[in-house]
Motif scaffolding. Structure first.
Motif: not given
Length: 107
Positions: A16-27, A51-65
């Motif tokens: 499910a998480l394959a192909g998603c980019s992980q958000s690592t910024s301080e924000n 909680f696991g990591d917040l994983i954002e889509s490549a376009d930054g419009k959706s995410a999964c926690l």
């Protein structure tokens, strides 16, 4: 049998998480805190939430926690997912379905 189910669940999460980019910024860290607080409000046993990591889509419009929490029986229910969408500059939880396989983000 339980080991096979755990393995299958782990495999489903990885797929499910394959192909998603992980958000690592301080924000993202501060955003995670807000999202976690919002998600805790929707849980039966909010203080038990992990909680696991917040994983954002490549376009930054959706995410999964990914999250796990105790249910009414006092036992952890297993990892689930909260789906989020961006509204302006804020993340809004659109679904808390408990199924990690539902966390397929479009690029």
């Amino acid at each position: 049998m339980k080991e096979k189910m755990k393995y299958a669940l782990g495999l489903a999460v990885a797929v499910a998480l394959a192909g998603c980019s992980q958000s690592t910024s301080e924000n993202a860290v501060s955003k995670d805190s807000d999202i976690q607080a919002d998600l805790r409000k929707k849980l039966v046993n909010p203080e038990s939430a992990k909680f696991g990591d917040l994983i954002e889509s490549a376009d930054g419009k959706s995410a999964c926690l990914m999250f796990d929490s105790k249910g009414t029986t006092g036992q952890y229910m297993g990892w689930g997912s909260a789906l989020l969408h961006k509204q302006g500059d804020k993340w809004v939880i659109t679904a808390v379905n408990g199924n990690p396989a539902e966390c397929r983000l479009k690029k």
